[in-house]
Motif scaffolding. Structure first.
Motif, PDB file in Angstrom:
ATOM      1  N   PHE A  99       0.836  -1.205   0.000  1.00 59.35           N
ATOM      2  CA  PHE A  99       0.000   0.000   0.000  1.00 59.35           C
ATOM      3  C   PHE A  99       0.869   1.253   0.000  1.00 59.35           C
ATOM      4  O   PHE A  99       0.600   2.215  -0.729  1.00 59.35           O
ATOM      5  CB  PHE A  99      -0.931  -0.017   1.215  1.00 59.35           C
ATOM      6  CG  PHE A  99      -1.902   1.133   1.246  1.00 59.35           C
ATOM      7  CD1 PHE A  99      -2.810   1.325   0.223  1.00 59.35           C
ATOM      8  CD2 PHE A  99      -1.894   2.031   2.309  1.00 59.35           C
ATOM      9  CE1 PHE A  99      -3.704   2.391   0.247  1.00 59.35           C
ATOM     10  CE2 PHE A  99      -2.779   3.094   2.352  1.00 59.35           C
ATOM     11  CZ  PHE A  99      -3.683   3.274   1.313  1.00 59.35           C
ATOM     12  N   GLY A 100       1.935   1.244   0.817  1.00 59.51           N
ATOM     13  CA  GLY A 100       2.833   2.388   0.845  1.00 59.51           C
ATOM     14  C   GLY A 100       3.514   2.623  -0.490  1.00 59.51           C
ATOM     15  O   GLY A 100       3.650   3.767  -0.943  1.00 59.51           O
ATOM     16  N   LEU A 101       3.937   1.549  -1.151  1.00 61.78           N
ATOM     17  CA  LEU A 101       4.571   1.682  -2.461  1.00 61.78           C
ATOM     18  C   LEU A 101       3.584   2.195  -3.509  1.00 61.78           C
ATOM     19  O   LEU A 101       3.948   2.976  -4.400  1.00 61.78           O
ATOM     20  CB  LEU A 101       5.156   0.339  -2.899  1.00 61.78           C
ATOM     21  CG  LEU A 101       6.259  -0.253  -1.998  1.00 61.78           C
ATOM     22  CD1 LEU A 101       6.771  -1.569  -2.580  1.00 61.78           C
ATOM     23  CD2 LEU A 101       7.398   0.723  -1.819  1.00 61.78           C
TER      24      LEU A 101
ATOM     25  N   GLU B 276       1.734   9.018  -6.726  1.00 61.57           N
ATOM     26  CA  GLU B 276       2.278  10.376  -6.805  1.00 61.57           C
ATOM     27  C   GLU B 276       3.100  10.550  -8.078  1.00 61.57           C
ATOM     28  O   GLU B 276       3.019  11.587  -8.747  1.00 61.57           O
ATOM     29  CB  GLU B 276       3.146  10.684  -5.587  1.00 61.57           C
ATOM     30  CG  GLU B 276       3.680  12.112  -5.632  1.00 61.57           C
ATOM     31  CD  GLU B 276       4.820  12.373  -4.657  1.00 61.57           C
ATOM     32  OE1 GLU B 276       4.857  13.470  -4.091  1.00 61.57           O
ATOM     33  OE2 GLU B 276       5.673  11.485  -4.484  1.00 61.57           O
ATOM     34  N   ALA B 277       3.894   9.521  -8.415  1.00 58.90           N
ATOM     35  CA  ALA B 277       4.744   9.605  -9.603  1.00 58.90           C
ATOM     36  C   ALA B 277       3.910   9.814 -10.863  1.00 58.90           C
ATOM     37  O   ALA B 277       4.243  10.641 -11.721  1.00 58.90           O
ATOM     38  CB  ALA B 277       5.597   8.336  -9.731  1.00 58.90           C
TER      39      ALA B 277
ATOM     40  N   PRO C  22      10.584  16.455   1.601  1.00 62.82           N
ATOM     41  CA  PRO C  22       9.626  15.416   1.183  1.00 62.82           C
ATOM     42  C   PRO C  22       8.223  15.989   1.012  1.00 62.82           C
ATOM     43  O   PRO C  22       7.810  16.895   1.746  1.00 62.82           O
ATOM     44  CB  PRO C  22       9.669  14.404   2.347  1.00 62.82           C
ATOM     45  CG  PRO C  22      10.887  14.740   3.133  1.00 62.82           C
ATOM     46  CD  PRO C  22      11.134  16.194   2.938  1.00 62.82           C
ATOM     47  N   THR C  23       7.481  15.464   0.047  1.00 67.66           N
ATOM     48  CA  THR C  23       6.096  15.863  -0.135  1.00 67.66           C
ATOM     49  C   THR C  23       5.211  15.100   0.848  1.00 67.66           C
ATOM     50  O   THR C  23       5.644  14.131   1.474  1.00 67.66           O
ATOM     51  CB  THR C  23       5.637  15.564  -1.570  1.00 67.66           C
ATOM     52  OG1 THR C  23       5.681  14.138  -1.772  1.00 67.66           O
ATOM     53  CG2 THR C  23       6.545  16.246  -2.586  1.00 67.66           C
TER      54      THR C  23
ATOM     55  N   VAL D 249       3.579  10.144   3.801  1.00 69.18           N
ATOM     56  CA  VAL D 249       2.541   9.147   4.092  1.00 69.18           C
ATOM     57  C   VAL D 249       3.013   7.766   3.654  1.00 69.18           C
ATOM     58  O   VAL D 249       2.875   6.773   4.390  1.00 69.18           O
ATOM     59  CB  VAL D 249       1.209   9.522   3.391  1.00 69.18           C
ATOM     60  CG1 VAL D 249       0.198   8.389   3.527  1.00 69.18           C
ATOM     61  CG2 VAL D 249       0.652  10.808   3.976  1.00 69.18           C
ATOM     62  N   GLY D 250       3.589   7.676   2.437  1.00 69.36           N
ATOM     63  CA  GLY D 250       4.112   6.402   1.966  1.00 69.36           C
ATOM     64  C   GLY D 250       5.200   5.873   2.877  1.00 69.36           C
ATOM     65  O   GLY D 250       5.251   4.673   3.176  1.00 69.36           O
ATOM     66  N   LEU D 251       6.071   6.769   3.349  1.00 69.66           N
ATOM     67  CA  LEU D 251       7.122   6.381   4.293  1.00 69.66           C
ATOM     68  C   LEU D 251       6.525   5.782   5.561  1.00 69.66           C
ATOM     69  O   LEU D 251       6.939   4.711   6.013  1.00 69.66           O
ATOM     70  CB  LEU D 251       7.979   7.604   4.636  1.00 69.66           C
ATOM     71  CG  LEU D 251       8.930   7.454   5.826  1.00 69.66           C
ATOM     72  CD1 LEU D 251      10.030   6.461   5.505  1.00 69.66           C
ATOM     73  CD2 LEU D 251       9.519   8.806   6.219  1.00 69.66           C
TER      74      LEU D 251
END
Length: 299
Positions: A143-145, A151-152, A278-279, A284-286
């Motif tokens: 989910f994090g990835l 975003e990419a 960081p955005t 959040v992904g982190l």
């Protein structure tokens, strides 16, 4: 006597923890320095040169002492497999990803994919059980990835998604390397020595013949010295030595949690050294991936 034993045990635990944290910091320094090198005009092949060739020179006597004819007992076939999985090809994926996607993506996706790939490959190839906590960890990491991939695609562009795919491939390649080490019962120290020697004999001639030193010369002495120290020294030799000490002091299970520190450390060092902010999606992904690490590392 009991007090002395307790003190010695605490000391070993403390030393192991310090070594583990320091190893994660060394890997993070390698990530940040790599991004700096790309910005300064170095290319992924140049960074891979600094990562493996200089340390390879130091590894030749060690492998020669262990037995150069069979690479210290590892064998030539296994040596070339490890060269591909943990040597210049794996590093080129990582460094090329840094030319396409933000540092924060590489900091999270590569370690996250390595953890994810390690769990799934261990289940498929080594018969290790996927317990409920590990399944939760796998889902959280995925989910994090996906947050970073989203975003990419949505805000950065297709080139960033291509970089994300390279980070993921580098992570899965590293996971395959760790599975080989476990399946073959090979130490990480011997593997590093073999990768260094084979990089000298395979990567160095290919680099000199087909690529050349033009970008390295144009970047200047200080940038190349920085990369030599950061890639070959910190992210290479020192990180491996410190992590091996952590495994010895704490055991492989507890030591395996330290790579989870690489993403937040990379973002922190990147912010302090490069001003790379960081955005919100990256943070959040982190957080989601680090949460997944927490569960993925449980037995």
């Amino acid at each position: 006597m009991a007090t002395h034993h307790h003190s010695a045990a605490w000391s070993a635990t403390a030393i192991g923890a310090i070594c583990g944290v320091a190893a994660a910091a060394c890997w993070a320094i390698g990530f940040v320095a790599g991004k700096h090198g790309i910005t300064a005009g170095l290319t992924p092949p140049d960074l891979a040169f600094h990562r493996f060739v200089w340390t390879g020179l130091l590894m030749v006597p060690l492998v020669a002492r262990a037995g150069l004819s069979d690479l210290g007992g590892l064998g030539w076939f296994r040596g070339f497999v490890i060269l591909f999985l943990a040597g210049p090809p794996q590093a080129l994926l990582n460094y090329t990803g840094l030319t396409l996607a933000p540092l924060g993506h590489g900091a999270v996706i590569q370690p996250g994919s390595a953890a994810l790939g390690g769990l799934l490959l261990a289940f498929l190839l080594l018969g290790e059980k996927l317990t409920l906590p590990r399944v939760i960890g796998v889902v959280a990491i995925l989910f994090g990835l996906m947050i970073l991939a989203g975003e990419a695609v949505a805000t950065i562009g297709g080139h960033a998604f291509g970089g994300d795919l390279m980070f993921a491939a580098a992570g899965w390649t590293w996971a395959a390397f760790t599975i080989c080490l476990r399946g073959w019962r090979t130490s990480g120290l011997l593997a590093a020595q073999v990768v260094g020697v084979l990089s000298l004999t395979v990567y160095l001639p290919l680099y000199a013949l087909f690529y050349g030193f033009d970008h390295m010369i144009a970047a200047g002495l200080w940038e190349n010295l920085l990369q030599l120290v950061a890639q070959g020294g910190f992210a290479g030799l020192l990180a491996l030595y410190l992590f091996a000490r952590a495994v010895t002091a704490l055991g492989a299970g507890r030591a395996s949690m330290f790579p989870a520190l690489v993403p937040p450390m990379t973002m922190l060092i990147g912010f302090l050294a490069l001003g790379d902010v960081p955005t919100i999606p990256q943070l959040v992904g982190l957080a989601v991936v680090v949460f997944g690490f927490r569960f993925a590392l449980k037995p």
